[in-house]
Write a protein that holds these residues in place. Structure first.
Motif, PDB file in Angstrom:
ATOM      1  N   ALA A  58      30.067 -15.903   2.922  1.00 46.18           N
ATOM      2  CA  ALA A  58      28.993 -15.675   3.498  1.00 46.18           C
ATOM      3  C   ALA A  58      27.900 -14.726   2.839  1.00 46.18           C
ATOM      4  N   GLN A  59      26.810 -14.791   2.606  1.00 42.45           N
ATOM      5  CA  GLN A  59      25.710 -13.838   2.063  1.00 42.45           C
ATOM      6  C   GLN A  59      25.325 -12.818   3.149  1.00 42.45           C
ATOM      7  N   LEU A  60      25.656 -11.423   2.804  1.00 41.97           N
ATOM      8  CA  LEU A  60      25.271 -10.556   4.165  1.00 41.97           C
ATOM      9  C   LEU A  60      23.736 -10.192   3.609  1.00 41.97           C
ATOM     10  N   THR A  61      22.795 -10.095   4.854  1.00 40.43           N
ATOM     11  CA  THR A  61      21.612  -9.691   4.734  1.00 40.43           C
ATOM     12  C   THR A  61      21.508  -8.418   5.774  1.00 40.43           C
ATOM     13  N   PHE A  62      20.607  -7.563   4.994  1.00 42.09           N
ATOM     14  CA  PHE A  62      20.440  -6.205   5.673  1.00 42.09           C
ATOM     15  C   PHE A  62      18.759  -5.877   5.995  1.00 42.09           C
ATOM     16  N   ASP A  63      18.455  -5.679   7.464  1.00 37.00           N
ATOM     17  CA  ASP A  63      17.052  -5.431   7.473  1.00 37.00           C
ATOM     18  C   ASP A  63      16.798  -3.954   7.094  1.00 37.00           C
ATOM     19  N   LEU A  64      16.431  -3.665   5.840  1.00 39.14           N
ATOM     20  CA  LEU A  64      16.159  -2.458   5.278  1.00 39.14           C
ATOM     21  C   LEU A  64      14.815  -1.945   5.614  1.00 39.14           C
ATOM     22  N   PRO A  65      14.899  -0.484   5.977  1.00 39.90           N
ATOM     23  CA  PRO A  65      13.513   0.075   6.227  1.00 39.90           C
ATOM     24  C   PRO A  65      12.502  -0.250   5.193  1.00 39.90           C
ATOM     25  N   VAL A  66      11.239  -0.469   5.217  1.00 39.29           N
ATOM     26  CA  VAL A  66      10.197  -0.449   4.136  1.00 39.29           C
ATOM     27  C   VAL A  66       9.930   0.834   3.924  1.00 39.29           C
ATOM     28  N   ARG A  67       9.649   1.218   2.501  1.00 40.95           N
ATOM     29  CA  ARG A  67       9.329   2.574   1.944  1.00 40.95           C
ATOM     30  C   ARG A  67       8.148   2.414   1.296  1.00 40.95           C
ATOM     31  N   THR A  68       7.113   2.468   1.719  1.00 38.52           N
ATOM     32  CA  THR A  68       5.695   2.248   1.092  1.00 38.52           C
ATOM     33  C   THR A  68       5.490   3.605   0.179  1.00 38.52           C
ATOM     34  N   ALA A  69       5.099   2.997  -1.111  1.00 40.70           N
ATOM     35  CA  ALA A  69       4.825   4.221  -2.019  1.00 40.70           C
ATOM     36  C   ALA A  69       3.381   4.170  -1.973  1.00 40.70           C
ATOM     37  N   ARG A  70       3.126   5.683  -1.631  1.00 35.65           N
ATOM     38  CA  ARG A  70       1.800   6.136  -1.469  1.00 35.65           C
ATOM     39  C   ARG A  70       1.380   7.426  -2.433  1.00 35.65           C
ATOM     40  N   GLY A  71       1.710   7.367  -3.631  1.00 33.77           N
ATOM     41  CA  GLY A  71       1.463   8.614  -4.462  1.00 33.77           C
ATOM     42  C   GLY A  71       0.190   7.955  -5.108  1.00 33.77           C
ATOM     43  N   ARG A  72      -0.489   8.959  -5.839  1.00 32.91           N
ATOM     44  CA  ARG A  72      -1.899   8.783  -6.361  1.00 32.91           C
ATOM     45  C   ARG A  72      -1.436   7.873  -7.593  1.00 32.91           C
ATOM     46  N   GLU A  73      -0.431   7.857  -8.327  1.00 30.93           N
ATOM     47  CA  GLU A  73      -0.225   6.982  -9.404  1.00 30.93           C
ATOM     48  C   GLU A  73       0.228   5.495  -8.913  1.00 30.93           C
ATOM     49  N   ASP A  74       0.352   5.529  -7.459  1.00 24.67           N
ATOM     50  CA  ASP A  74       0.598   3.852  -7.075  1.00 24.67           C
ATOM     51  C   ASP A  74      -0.585   3.219  -6.456  1.00 24.67           C
ATOM     52  N   PHE A  75      -1.722   4.074  -6.644  1.00 21.22           N
ATOM     53  CA  PHE A  75      -2.940   3.374  -5.939  1.00 21.22           C
ATOM     54  C   PHE A  75      -3.681   2.591  -7.128  1.00 21.22           C
ATOM     55  N   PHE A  76      -4.079   1.286  -6.934  1.00 19.27           N
ATOM     56  CA  PHE A  76      -4.744   0.605  -7.872  1.00 19.27           C
ATOM     57  C   PHE A  76      -6.327   0.624  -7.659  1.00 19.27           C
ATOM     58  N   VAL A  77      -6.836   1.303  -8.994  1.00 20.87           N
ATOM     59  CA  VAL A  77      -8.238   1.606  -8.948  1.00 20.87           C
ATOM     60  C   VAL A  77      -9.009   0.240  -9.351  1.00 20.87           C
ATOM     61  N   ALA A  78      -9.902  -0.200  -8.737  1.00 25.41           N
ATOM     62  CA  ALA A  78     -10.893  -1.349  -8.823  1.00 25.41           C
ATOM     63  C   ALA A  78     -12.263  -1.052  -8.594  1.00 25.41           C
ATOM     64  N   PRO A  79     -13.138  -1.885  -8.883  1.00 26.88           N
ATOM     65  CA  PRO A  79     -14.303  -1.621  -8.641  1.00 26.88           C
ATOM     66  C   PRO A  79     -14.774  -1.546  -6.885  1.00 26.88           C
ATOM     67  N   CYS A  80     -13.819  -2.208  -6.199  1.00 27.63           N
ATOM     68  CA  CYS A  80     -14.340  -2.171  -4.801  1.00 27.63           C
ATOM     69  C   CYS A  80     -13.712  -0.817  -4.368  1.00 27.63           C
ATOM     70  N   ASN A  81     -13.014   0.005  -5.090  1.00 28.46           N
ATOM     71  CA  ASN A  81     -12.454   1.224  -4.323  1.00 28.46           C
ATOM     72  C   ASN A  81     -12.744   2.479  -5.420  1.00 28.46           C
ATOM     73  N   VAL A  82     -13.500   2.479  -6.487  1.00 27.62           N
ATOM     74  CA  VAL A  82     -13.690   3.405  -7.495  1.00 27.62           C
ATOM     75  C   VAL A  82     -14.406   4.621  -6.841  1.00 27.62           C
ATOM     76  N   GLU A  83     -15.378   4.357  -6.235  1.00 25.07           N
ATOM     77  CA  GLU A  83     -16.133   5.344  -5.829  1.00 25.07           C
ATOM     78  C   GLU A  83     -15.321   6.326  -4.769  1.00 25.07           C
ATOM     79  N   ALA A  84     -14.517   5.702  -3.877  1.00 24.71           N
ATOM     80  CA  ALA A  84     -13.772   6.381  -2.880  1.00 24.71           C
ATOM     81  C   ALA A  84     -12.669   7.182  -3.867  1.00 24.71           C
ATOM     82  N   VAL A  85     -12.093   6.534  -4.607  1.00 20.28           N
ATOM     83  CA  VAL A  85     -11.254   7.380  -5.474  1.00 20.28           C
ATOM     84  C   VAL A  85     -11.751   8.531  -6.001  1.00 20.28           C
ATOM     85  N   GLU A  86     -12.942   8.467  -6.591  1.00 17.56           N
ATOM     86  CA  GLU A  86     -13.499   9.557  -7.454  1.00 17.56           C
ATOM     87  C   GLU A  86     -13.839  10.665  -6.437  1.00 17.56           C
ATOM     88  N   TRP A  87     -14.365  10.428  -5.135  1.00 16.51           N
ATOM     89  CA  TRP A  87     -14.472  11.168  -4.427  1.00 16.51           C
ATOM     90  C   TRP A  87     -13.057  12.095  -3.837  1.00 16.51           C
TER      91      TRP A  87
END
Length: 237
Positions: free
Chosen positions: A3-32
């Motif tokens: 039987a396959q074991l499944t584990f409910d692992l905690p979510v670890r959200t990547a929130r570094g500057r390099e993990d943020f995707f810059v696009a036209p909808c957010n570029v002004e906020a990123v620049e500030w």
């Protein structure tokens, strides 16, 4: 077969500057955020729909400045948050808050030479504030909006959300979701969370068929097209 074991692992959200995707909808906020400490005043507000990236950007700014975060609803006029000479993030989630406390925070940060980052779904000038002094200060704050994602950004966000949950997902799954998912970060977060939970519960991998079940249950407008799921019968591993 074991039987396959499944584990409910905690979510670890990547929130570094390099993990943020810059696009036209957010570029002004990123620049500030990147422009700090050379803001035009000591207050900046970032606003936009739920899960649009405000919290991520606030986290990036906190990492740079050493500032702390508090919900507007938890502000207390009799006990100001510490570290105001450095900075503070105040998150407004639409709940009522102590206007006098926020005014004290605003003035104390200005006097101490710190910076104040406000976040919310609407610009601070539109917050339901009755205190005249606070209302005038909120209206004077620099406010930049974060809009809804375009297709390229939404696809990148879906890939990141799956990666945060340590889920390996084929490109065709994301392509399938893109044709049916509401164009919002909030919808993307909910869908990925539901897929993760259903995959864990059933022991199935995240496939086009599984995505169609989640999107169908959520009331997607378009009927599922499973023709691209060539190995639909191989969902269970």
């Amino acid at each position: 077969m074991a039987a396959q074991l499944t584990f409910d692992l905690p979510v670890r959200t990547a929130r570094g500057r390099e993990d943020f995707f810059v696009a036209p909808c957010n570029v002004e906020a990123v620049e500030w955020i990147d422009r700090w400490p050379n803001w035009s005043s000591h207050v900046l507000a970032i606003y936009g729909p739920p899960a649009c990236g405000k919290t991520h950007l606030a986290h990036v700014w906190r990492t740079r400045t050493g500032a702390s975060t508090i919900s507007a609803a938890k502000l207390d006029r009799d006990r100001l948050p510490p570290g105001l000479s450095v900075g503070l993030v105040v998150e407004h989630d639409g709940q009522p808050f102590d206007e006098v406390a926020l005014l004290h925070v605003h003035n104390s940060i200005a006097q101490a030479g710190g910076s104040l980052l406000l976040t919310g779904e609407t610009p601070p000038a539109r917050w339901p504030v009755s205190l005249p002094d606070l209302r005038s200060r909120l209206r004077a704050a620099t406010a930049v909006g974060v809009g809804r994602p375009d297709d390229e950004l939404l696809a990148a966000v879906l890939a990141k959300l799956f990666a945060d949950r340590q889920l390996a997902v084929a490109p065709e799954v994301i392509a399938f979701m893109m044709t049916r998912l509401e164009r919002s970060f909030d919808a993307a977060q909910r869908c990925v969370a539901q897929l993760d939970a259903l995959a864990l519960e059933t022991g199935r991998r995240v496939s086009v068929r599984l995505a169609s079940e989640v999107l169908g249950a959520a009331g997607a407008d378009n009927p599922p097209d499973l023709s691209v799921d060539a190995d639909a019968d191989q969902d269970k591993e």
